[in-house]
Write a protein that holds these residues in place. Structure first.
Motif, PDB file in Angstrom:
ATOM      1  N   UNK A  58     -32.530  16.732 -27.986  1.00 52.89           N
ATOM      2  CA  UNK A  58     -33.029  16.513 -26.826  1.00 52.89           C
ATOM      3  C   UNK A  58     -34.311  17.804 -26.908  1.00 52.89           C
ATOM      4  N   UNK A  59     -33.948  18.508 -28.354  1.00 58.26           N
ATOM      5  CA  UNK A  59     -34.554  20.103 -27.969  1.00 58.26           C
ATOM      6  C   UNK A  59     -36.228  20.119 -28.944  1.00 58.26           C
ATOM      7  N   UNK A  83     -46.704  15.761 -35.918  1.00 56.21           N
ATOM      8  CA  UNK A  83     -46.871  14.026 -34.418  1.00 56.21           C
ATOM      9  C   UNK A  83     -45.754  14.784 -33.729  1.00 56.21           C
ATOM     10  N   UNK A  84     -45.425  14.026 -32.426  1.00 59.75           N
ATOM     11  CA  UNK A  84     -44.537  14.251 -31.455  1.00 59.75           C
ATOM     12  C   UNK A  84     -43.341  13.503 -32.060  1.00 59.75           C
ATOM     13  N   UNK A  85     -42.229  13.769 -31.462  1.00 56.83           N
ATOM     14  CA  UNK A  85     -41.401  13.539 -31.591  1.00 56.83           C
ATOM     15  C   UNK A  85     -40.942  12.273 -31.407  1.00 56.83           C
ATOM     16  N   UNK A  86     -41.534  11.516 -30.695  1.00 56.87           N
ATOM     17  CA  UNK A  86     -41.143  10.033 -29.989  1.00 56.87           C
ATOM     18  C   UNK A  86     -42.319   8.836 -30.918  1.00 56.87           C
ATOM     19  N   UNK A  87     -42.832   9.355 -31.705  1.00 58.07           N
ATOM     20  CA  UNK A  87     -43.369   8.550 -32.729  1.00 58.07           C
ATOM     21  C   UNK A  87     -42.848   8.314 -33.914  1.00 58.07           C
ATOM     22  N   UNK A  88     -42.351  10.100 -34.409  1.00 60.20           N
ATOM     23  CA  UNK A  88     -41.693  10.018 -35.827  1.00 60.20           C
ATOM     24  C   UNK A  88     -40.027   9.712 -35.322  1.00 60.20           C
ATOM     25  N   UNK A  89     -39.774   9.204 -34.149  1.00 60.70           N
ATOM     26  CA  UNK A  89     -38.335   8.392 -33.634  1.00 60.70           C
ATOM     27  C   UNK A  89     -38.518   7.322 -33.901  1.00 60.70           C
TER      28      UNK A  89
END
Ligand SMILES: [Zn+2]
Length: 153
Positions: A58-59, A83-89
């Motif tokens: 979450x961090x 890149x934003x973490x939501x794209x990496x995920x």
């Protein structure tokens, strides 16, 4: 789920003999192995969690391919590329230009990130540190050249 495995193995310190011969033990001298207390047996107990799927931190807000050795922080992490973490995920690749172009040059960044994309340009005057290169203060033009030579490979 927590799991535990336990087993006995041959003591690695003394090779199972129970006797340890170190730098100071010579000519047939040995001391009792401190690790296995002379038994030759080492008991191993490992607790671990079984892997099912990647967890989400979450961090984290932004993900970088590598860090060329500076502190990444502050209110605007996109200054450092990444890149934003939501794209990496979602499994997306790092987009073009997501290197740390403000603080590192192509040679510096790709020496760490991907050696195959590290340029071998005659102009690179690297002594001990990349930031001592004569081109470093105009590294935007190095990145432009890198885009032309490596960008779509
Ligand atoms: Zn031992």
């Amino acid at each position: 789920m927590k799991n535990k495995i336990e087993f006995d193995r041959v003591c690695e310190s003394c090779k199972g003999t129970g006797l340890y011969i170190g730098m100071a033990e010579r000519d047939g001298a040995a001391v009792v192995c401190h690790k296995c207390k002379g038994t030759g047996c080492e008991h191993i107990s490992i607790e671990y969690e079984s892997f099912t799927e990647r967890k989400i931190s979450e961090k984290v807000k932004r993900v970088f391919r590598v860090n060329p050795g500076i502190i990444y922080g502050g209110p605007n992490l996109s200054l450092f590329g990444g890149m934003p973490v939501y794209e990496w995920l979602r499994g997306l690749p790092f987009p073009p230009g997501s290197e740390d172009r403000l603080y590192s040059c192509p040679c510096w960044f790709y020496q760490i990130a991907d050696y195959k994309k590290k340029p071998e340009w005659r102009e690179c005057q690297i002594g001990c540190t990349f930031s001592n290169c004569r081109q470093f203060f105009s590294k935007e033009s190095c990145w432009e050249r890198w885009d032309r030579e490596f960008g779509n490979k």
